[in-house]
Design a protein around this motif. Structure first.
Motif, PDB file in Angstrom:
ATOM      1  N   ASP A  83       0.829  -1.218   0.000  1.00  0.00           N
ATOM      2  CA  ASP A  83       0.000   0.000   0.000  1.00  0.00           C
ATOM      3  C   ASP A  83       0.858   1.261   0.000  1.00  0.00           C
ATOM      4  O   ASP A  83       0.589   2.221  -0.716  1.00  0.00           O
ATOM      5  N   GLU A  84       1.907   1.240   0.837  1.00  0.00           N
ATOM      6  CA  GLU A  84       2.798   2.405   0.925  1.00  0.00           C
ATOM      7  C   GLU A  84       3.451   2.679  -0.429  1.00  0.00           C
ATOM      8  O   GLU A  84       3.567   3.828  -0.850  1.00  0.00           O
ATOM      9  N   LEU A  85       3.881   1.603  -1.101  1.00  0.00           N
ATOM     10  CA  LEU A  85       4.505   1.768  -2.410  1.00  0.00           C
ATOM     11  C   LEU A  85       3.520   2.362  -3.413  1.00  0.00           C
ATOM     12  O   LEU A  85       3.856   3.273  -4.172  1.00  0.00           O
ATOM     13  N   LEU A  86       2.289   1.844  -3.399  1.00  0.00           N
ATOM     14  CA  LEU A  86       1.276   2.361  -4.329  1.00  0.00           C
ATOM     15  C   LEU A  86       1.049   3.837  -4.062  1.00  0.00           C
ATOM     16  O   LEU A  86       0.981   4.660  -4.991  1.00  0.00           O
ATOM     17  N   MET A  87       0.976   4.195  -2.779  1.00  0.00           N
ATOM     18  CA  MET A  87       0.742   5.593  -2.417  1.00  0.00           C
ATOM     19  C   MET A  87       1.907   6.471  -2.866  1.00  0.00           C
ATOM     20  O   MET A  87       1.705   7.568  -3.363  1.00  0.00           O
ATOM     21  N   LYS A  88       3.125   5.952  -2.695  1.00  0.00           N
ATOM     22  CA  LYS A  88       4.317   6.694  -3.103  1.00  0.00           C
ATOM     23  C   LYS A  88       4.279   6.989  -4.607  1.00  0.00           C
ATOM     24  O   LYS A  88       4.515   8.117  -5.033  1.00  0.00           O
ATOM     25  N   PHE A  89       3.944   5.973  -5.409  1.00  0.00           N
ATOM     26  CA  PHE A  89       3.934   6.182  -6.861  1.00  0.00           C
ATOM     27  C   PHE A  89       2.799   7.109  -7.273  1.00  0.00           C
ATOM     28  O   PHE A  89       2.936   7.915  -8.192  1.00  0.00           O
TER      29      PHE A  89
END
Ligand code: ADP
Ligand code: MG
Length: 249
Positions: free
Chosen positions: A184-190
């Protein structure tokens, strides 16, 4: 951050035999938005994503991606639009006999080989792997990765061409809570760094509440809820309130 429509469903219907999976479904996702799609199993969530990349065609209605009706496109026209769509499907595993690096190089070679040197492709692959924390794993085979690492590699492959639109089917399924939040954090970052429009099918309410600008709820062929988390918390549809409720997670 929202701008032009990136995906528009207009009165989309889709049946398989007698089974009507989508019945005149309409909604719009704007540039930079994250839409999470919730619903019980078998309610057409994966079908909805497949319609967006033209893997399935609607029986009626239109599916606009950018300004093009993807359901009307074939051949080169379809390939061109798919260049700008990344997807991470639950079942779309990595190629087992290819290293992580080669898995990422595949889409780049497929679409951009003509104007990129092997060195350039390698650099892009390494940059992308660094962004998902897999820079040390470039030469590993998928069988040497944990479930979370495989998802991150799949996400890196989906994003290596810097697509305008990212489609993700159940990113957290089969992952433990901590690993799921890392995804989730990665998706939010992108989404933040690249303003990538994202459509994410998920069962993970906690993740959806954190990530989503808008949530869509499908049930029995209909879009029974569509709006922000706050709006759906106040929905007069009981199923919508139940599916978005924090006590689910
Ligand atoms: N290619 C297909 N051929 C026949 N039936 C399909 C096909 N794809 C999906 N279905 C049916 O459509 C319904 C919705 O499927 P799906 O979108 O995969 O559900 P989910 O919401 O769990 O992702 C299910 O009943 C499924 O069996
Ligand atoms: Mg599904």
């Amino acid at each position: 951050m929202s701008g032009q429509p990136v995906v528009e469903f207009k009165q989309v219907s889709k049946s398989f035999g007698q089974r009507k999976v989508l019945d005149h479904v309409s909604f719009t996702v704007n540039e930079g938005e994250v839409l999470c799609i919730l619903g019980r199993s078998g309610t057409g969530k994966s079908v909805t994503l497949k319609l967006m990349i033209g893997l399935l065609k609607p029986d009626s209605g239109s599916v606009l991606v950018g300004s093009e009706d993807i359901s009307q496109l074939e051949g080169d026209g379809l390939a061109k639009i798919r260049r700008d769509i990344g997807f991470l499907f639950q079942s779309a595993a990595l190629f087992d006999s290819f290293t992580v690096g080669d898995n990422l190089a595949l889409p780049v070679k497929h679409f951009d080989k003509k104007h990129k040197s092997p060195k350039q492709i390698q650099t892009e692959v390494e940059d992308m792997l660094r962004q998902v924390g897999l820079e040390k794993d470039v030469n590993k085979l998928p069988s040497e990765l944990s479930g979370g690492m495989k998802k991150r590699a799949g996400l890196a492959r989906a994003l290596v061409l810097n697509p305008k639109l990212l489609l993700v089917d159940e990113p957290s399924s089969g992952l433990d809570r901590i690993t799921a939040s890392e995804i989730d954090e990665l998706l939010m970052k992108f989404n933040t760094e690249r303003n990538t429009t994202m459509i994410i099918v998920t069962h993970d309410v906690r993740g959806a509440r954190k990530l989503a600008d808008k949530v869509a709820v499908l049930d029995e062929g209909n879009l029974v809820g569509f709006g922000t988390v706050e709006e759906l918390d106040r929905s007069d549809n009981g199923l919508v309130r139940e599916l978005i409720s924090e006590s689910q997670s």
